[in-house]
Motif scaffolding. Structure first.
Motif, PDB file in Angstrom:
ATOM      1  N   ASP A   1      -2.287   6.002   7.704  1.00  0.00           N
ATOM      2  CA  ASP A   1      -2.946   4.734   7.974  1.00  0.00           C
ATOM      3  C   ASP A   1      -3.456   4.827   9.409  1.00  0.00           C
ATOM      4  O   ASP A   1      -2.711   5.236  10.309  1.00  0.00           O
ATOM      5  N   LEU A   2      -4.704   4.508   9.646  1.00  0.00           N
ATOM      6  CA  LEU A   2      -5.272   4.631  10.985  1.00  0.00           C
ATOM      7  C   LEU A   2      -4.620   3.664  11.974  1.00  0.00           C
ATOM      8  O   LEU A   2      -4.364   4.012  13.116  1.00  0.00           O
ATOM      9  N   ASN A   3      -4.319   2.462  11.513  1.00  0.00           N
ATOM     10  CA  ASN A   3      -3.786   1.427  12.388  1.00  0.00           C
ATOM     11  C   ASN A   3      -2.377   1.058  11.926  1.00  0.00           C
ATOM     12  O   ASN A   3      -2.206   0.416  10.899  1.00  0.00           O
TER      13      ASN A   3
ATOM     14  N   GLY B   1      -9.305   0.635   6.509  1.00  0.00           N
ATOM     15  CA  GLY B   1     -10.283  -0.358   6.093  1.00  0.00           C
ATOM     16  C   GLY B   1     -11.550  -0.272   6.918  1.00  0.00           C
ATOM     17  O   GLY B   1     -12.526  -0.943   6.630  1.00  0.00           O
ATOM     18  N   TYR B   2     -11.536   0.567   7.962  1.00  0.00           N
ATOM     19  CA  TYR B   2     -12.676   0.683   8.863  1.00  0.00           C
ATOM     20  C   TYR B   2     -13.715   1.688   8.376  1.00  0.00           C
ATOM     21  O   TYR B   2     -14.814   1.737   8.903  1.00  0.00           O
ATOM     22  N   GLY B   3     -13.357   2.547   7.436  1.00  0.00           N
ATOM     23  CA  GLY B   3     -14.273   3.567   6.949  1.00  0.00           C
ATOM     24  C   GLY B   3     -14.427   4.693   7.954  1.00  0.00           C
ATOM     25  O   GLY B   3     -13.790   4.701   9.006  1.00  0.00           O
ATOM     26  N   THR B   4     -15.282   5.645   7.640  1.00  0.00           N
ATOM     27  CA  THR B   4     -15.462   6.805   8.516  1.00  0.00           C
ATOM     28  C   THR B   4     -16.063   6.424   9.859  1.00  0.00           C
ATOM     29  O   THR B   4     -15.851   7.120  10.843  1.00  0.00           O
TER      30      THR B   4
ATOM     31  N   ILE C   1       0.840  -1.198   0.000  1.00  0.00           N
ATOM     32  CA  ILE C   1       0.000   0.000   0.000  1.00  0.00           C
ATOM     33  C   ILE C   1       0.874   1.246   0.000  1.00  0.00           C
ATOM     34  O   ILE C   1       0.584   2.225  -0.689  1.00  0.00           O
ATOM     35  N   SER C   2       1.971   1.200   0.738  1.00  0.00           N
ATOM     36  CA  SER C   2       2.902   2.322   0.769  1.00  0.00           C
ATOM     37  C   SER C   2       3.456   2.612  -0.626  1.00  0.00           C
ATOM     38  O   SER C   2       3.540   3.768  -1.046  1.00  0.00           O
TER      39      SER C   2
ATOM     40  N   GLN D   1     -11.238   4.915   2.059  1.00  0.00           N
ATOM     41  CA  GLN D   1     -11.616   3.546   2.403  1.00  0.00           C
ATOM     42  C   GLN D   1     -10.751   2.595   1.587  1.00  0.00           C
ATOM     43  O   GLN D   1     -10.758   2.640   0.358  1.00  0.00           O
ATOM     44  N   LYS D   2      -9.953   1.772   2.266  1.00  0.00           N
ATOM     45  CA  LYS D   2      -9.105   0.800   1.558  1.00  0.00           C
ATOM     46  C   LYS D   2      -9.973  -0.326   1.026  1.00  0.00           C
ATOM     47  O   LYS D   2     -10.872  -0.785   1.729  1.00  0.00           O
TER      48      LYS D   2
END
Length: 129
Positions: free
Chosen positions: A59-61, A86-89, A19-20, A103-104
């Motif tokens: 990235d959120l996580n 991947g979790y969305g908003t 992804i990076s 959104q991934k």
């Protein structure tokens, strides 16, 4: 150099190598320059404090650690943040609900639109969409 000719610098924080690499290509395809990319929380936090950039894609996580502290530092500097997740908003804390979210998996068009939204510009002006 006039602002319109200056390349935008985009901080990329992403712990997944594939992804990076895709994000790096998307940044370059937009005619921008990448800051990073970084995969580790501590490295990202250091860049959040010190690096020069106009927008950040986080990235959120990051390997089990949420990137909210990084986002807080960046927003305190008055720099827009985009979360890639991947979790969305629905996965964001309320205080970050105003941040654009990718959104991934996402496309080049999605990326260009998120950068434009974060920077309050027309996507076509920045990324030729």
């Amino acid at each position: 150099m006039p602002t319109s000719e200056r390349k935008r610098h985009i901080l990329v924080v992403e712990d997944e190598a594939m992804i990076s690499m895709l994000l790096e290509d998307m940044v370059l395809d937009c005619g921008a320059e990448i800051v990073g990319p970084v995969a580790k929380f501590a490295d990202a936090l250091e860049l959040a404090h010190k690096a020069e950039f106009e927008v950040a894609v986080l990235d959120l996580n990051l390997n089990g650690t949420l990137s909210y502290p990084i986002a807080e530092v960046i927003r305190e500097r008055g720099i827009p943040v985009i979360f890639a997740t991947g979790y969305g908003t629905d996965g964001l804390l309320d205080r970050f609900s105003d941040c654009p979210t990718l959104q991934k998996p996402f496309s080049q068009q999605d990326f260009a639109e998120a950068v434009a939204a974060a920077c309050h510009q027309d996507a076509a002006d920045r990324c030729g969409s």
